[in-house]
Design an enzyme around this catalytic site. Structure first.
Site, mmCIF file in Angstrom:
data_model
loop_
_atom_site.group_PDB
_atom_site.id
_atom_site.type_symbol
_atom_site.label_atom_id
_atom_site.label_comp_id
_atom_site.label_asym_id
_atom_site.label_seq_id
_atom_site.Cartn_x
_atom_site.Cartn_y
_atom_site.Cartn_z
ATOM 1 N N ASP A 12 107.145 36.641 59.377
ATOM 2 C CA ASP A 12 106.614 36.756 60.745
ATOM 3 C C ASP A 12 107.492 35.914 61.675
ATOM 4 O O ASP A 12 107.690 34.731 61.434
ATOM 5 C CB ASP A 12 105.165 36.248 60.763
ATOM 6 C CG ASP A 12 104.482 36.482 62.106
ATOM 7 O OD1 ASP A 12 103.280 36.768 62.106
ATOM 8 O OD2 ASP A 12 105.143 36.350 63.154
ATOM 9 N N ASP A 107 107.349 42.385 64.783
ATOM 10 C CA ASP A 107 107.869 41.083 64.321
ATOM 11 C C ASP A 107 107.375 40.647 62.948
ATOM 12 O O ASP A 107 107.626 39.512 62.553
ATOM 13 C CB ASP A 107 107.606 39.996 65.371
ATOM 14 C CG ASP A 107 106.291 39.273 65.176
ATOM 15 O OD1 ASP A 107 105.294 39.944 64.855
ATOM 16 O OD2 ASP A 107 106.272 38.041 65.331
ATOM 17 N N GLU A 108 106.690 41.502 62.218
ATOM 18 C CA GLU A 108 106.271 41.056 60.893
ATOM 19 C C GLU A 108 106.253 42.189 59.876
ATOM 20 O O GLU A 108 106.087 43.356 60.230
ATOM 21 C CB GLU A 108 104.903 40.367 60.939
ATOM 22 C CG GLU A 108 103.788 41.257 61.403
ATOM 23 C CD GLU A 108 102.448 40.523 61.412
ATOM 24 O OE1 GLU A 108 102.041 39.983 60.377
ATOM 25 O OE2 GLU A 108 101.820 40.527 62.479
HETATM 26 N N1 DCP Z 1 101.665 40.084 71.258
HETATM 27 C C1 DCP Z 1 101.049 40.588 72.403
HETATM 28 N N2 DCP Z 1 99.716 40.385 72.588
HETATM 29 C C2 DCP Z 1 98.970 39.706 71.660
HETATM 30 C C3 DCP Z 1 99.589 39.215 70.494
HETATM 31 C C4 DCP Z 1 100.943 39.421 70.338
HETATM 32 O O1 DCP Z 1 101.717 41.205 73.238
HETATM 33 N N3 DCP Z 1 97.658 39.522 71.846
HETATM 34 C C5 DCP Z 1 103.115 40.276 71.093
HETATM 35 C C6 DCP Z 1 103.863 39.070 71.602
HETATM 36 C C7 DCP Z 1 104.285 38.348 70.371
HETATM 37 C C8 DCP Z 1 104.423 39.450 69.345
HETATM 38 O O2 DCP Z 1 103.460 40.424 69.724
HETATM 39 O O3 DCP Z 1 105.497 37.640 70.568
HETATM 40 C C9 DCP Z 1 104.188 38.987 67.929
HETATM 41 O O4 DCP Z 1 102.866 38.536 67.760
HETATM 42 P P1 DCP Z 1 102.493 37.291 66.864
HETATM 43 O O5 DCP Z 1 101.016 37.296 66.715
HETATM 44 O O6 DCP Z 1 103.335 37.256 65.634
HETATM 45 O O7 DCP Z 1 102.830 36.048 67.788
HETATM 46 P P2 DCP Z 1 104.190 35.315 68.022
HETATM 47 O O8 DCP Z 1 105.296 35.854 67.186
HETATM 48 O O9 DCP Z 1 104.458 35.305 69.499
HETATM 49 O O10 DCP Z 1 103.855 33.829 67.614
HETATM 50 P P3 DCP Z 1 103.749 33.195 66.160
HETATM 51 O O11 DCP Z 1 104.863 32.207 66.084
HETATM 52 O O12 DCP Z 1 102.415 32.524 66.131
HETATM 53 O O13 DCP Z 1 103.867 34.312 65.171
HETATM 54 MG MG MG Z 2 105.052 36.200 65.133
#
Ligand code: DCP
Ligand code: MG
Length: 359
Positions: A12, A107-108
């Protein structure tokens, strides 16, 4: 413990959108930033940099509220094409090691590396190599979790973010989950977690004290899943790029759609795109699907199956509009998906998706 000897990795990316913005604009590095819609247009935060998270800024927060919590917060509008590009890069990295890759979002992904293309026996080493490759190819960090099933690998990747690498070995699985708060269990949403608290279930240990029957009584169909996961059992296979049997177009809007007229217009536009794509590939389908995601990220899907195969825009348009009107929506919409399934090519497993650009 029965583990069926698999080696699963969950990868992730760390604060994905925000990390890409900081990578591409050095002025944003080291600063509290959030990717999302503007506060002036009632936008929400998609994600925030680690500097911003210290202030409690997180996904789905209203931008206006986020600015109050952290006045120095820099709001950056999303660039979906850049995120897609990175997503492609990291998937290419995954495929260097195995074809058993199941992407969950941009992203995962889960990877089954029990057998892998480099004949590496240590999954931990594979995960480290993947992280290194991602850093080299995309100049971004990822967190990885390694274990013998999907559930534990996912929990592990989240355990030590950012830039983490956590392995949960079979003999440590139960101990790991004993004190894990139910909120951190993947698959347990906020509503379920609240219900668990009312039942005095705070962590894996508490969950294990409940019988299968009790869990089924309280949590319905989810009961069996909960019973298994708190015992470290999850036999779901990693599904490599499932042969999806639909043609669809999804769009996330940089500003939510408020007016019904605009929402319907957008649905019809997407219906036309889906029809065009189907015609281009000489495919017809019977089932029309729509997906509507609201401002608070709640998502609805609706579908209807016709008695015949079609790819005509006028048919899909009527279906889409009917499906939407039946929802009687009054809320703001951030994402719309339109698709056709039950395709007449299903036997050969054709799958197509439009390459999307945000509107
Ligand atoms: N995303 C979004 N709205 C949300 C959750 C996520 O648009 N409610 C988008 C933005 C994030 C991406 O999806 O960058 C990936 O989601 P993640 O939950 O993996 O969150 P992040 O990668 O940003 O943070 P982390 O480091 O906690 O994984
Ligand atoms: Mg993420």
């Amino acid at each position: 413990m029965k583990t069926d000897g698999r080696k699963i990795i969950h990868v992730d990316m760390d604060c994905f959108y925000a990390a890409i913005e900081q990578r591409d604009n050095p002025e944003l590095r080291g600063k509290p930033i959030a990717v999302g819609g503007s506060d002036k247009r009632r936008g929400v935060i998609a994600t925030a940099s680690y500097e911003a998270r210290k202030y409690g800024i997180k996904s789905a927060l209203a931008t206006k509220f986020a600015k109050k919590k952290c006045p120095k917060l820099i709001i950056v509008p999303p660039r979906f094409s850049a995120y897609k590009e990175v997503s492609k890069t990291i998937r290419e990295v995954f495929y260097k090691y195995t074809d058993l890759v199941e992407p969950l979002s941009l992203d995962e992904a889960y990877l089954d590396v029990t057998e892998n293309k480099l004949d590496m026996t240590s999954a931990i080493l594979v995960a480290r190599r993947i992280k290194e490759d991602i850093l080299k190819e995309a100049e971004l960090t990822a967190s990885a979790g390694v274990s013998y099933n999907k559930f534990l690998a996912k929990v592990a990747s989240d355990y030590n973010k950012p830039d983490g690498l956590t392995a949960i070995l079979p003999q440590k699985a139960l101990a790991f989950m004993q004190d894990l708060p139910v909120e951190s269990f993947f698959g347990i949403g906020q509503a379920t977690a609240r219900k668990m608290h009312r039942l005095r279930i705070k962590n894996g240990r508490d969950l294990r004290a409940f019988s299968k029957l009790e869990l089924a009584t309280h949590f319905g169909r989810n009961g069996q899943f909960l019973y298994n996961i708190c015992r470290g059992i999850d036999e779901r296979p990693v599904n490599p790029d499932r042969v999806r049997k639909s043609i669809s177009e999804e769009r996330t809007f940089s500003e939510d759609l408020i007016l019904e007229k605009d929402i319907v217009e957008q649905l019809l536009k997407q219906a036309d795109h889906v029809s065009e794509l189907m015609k281009k590939h000489n495919i017809k389908g019977k089932t029309t699907n729509i997906k509507i995601r609201f401002k608070n990220f709640e998502t609805l899907t609706r579908s209807h199956t016709l008695g015949f195969y079609t790819n005509k825009a006028e048919h899909i348009r009527i279906e889409v509009e009917k499906l939407y009107r039946a929802i009687e929506n009054t809320r703001e919409v951030r994402l719309i998906g339109v698709g056709m399934s039950s395709l007449d090519t299903e036997l050969d497993g054709s799958q197509l998706e439009l390459d999307l650009k945000p509107s």
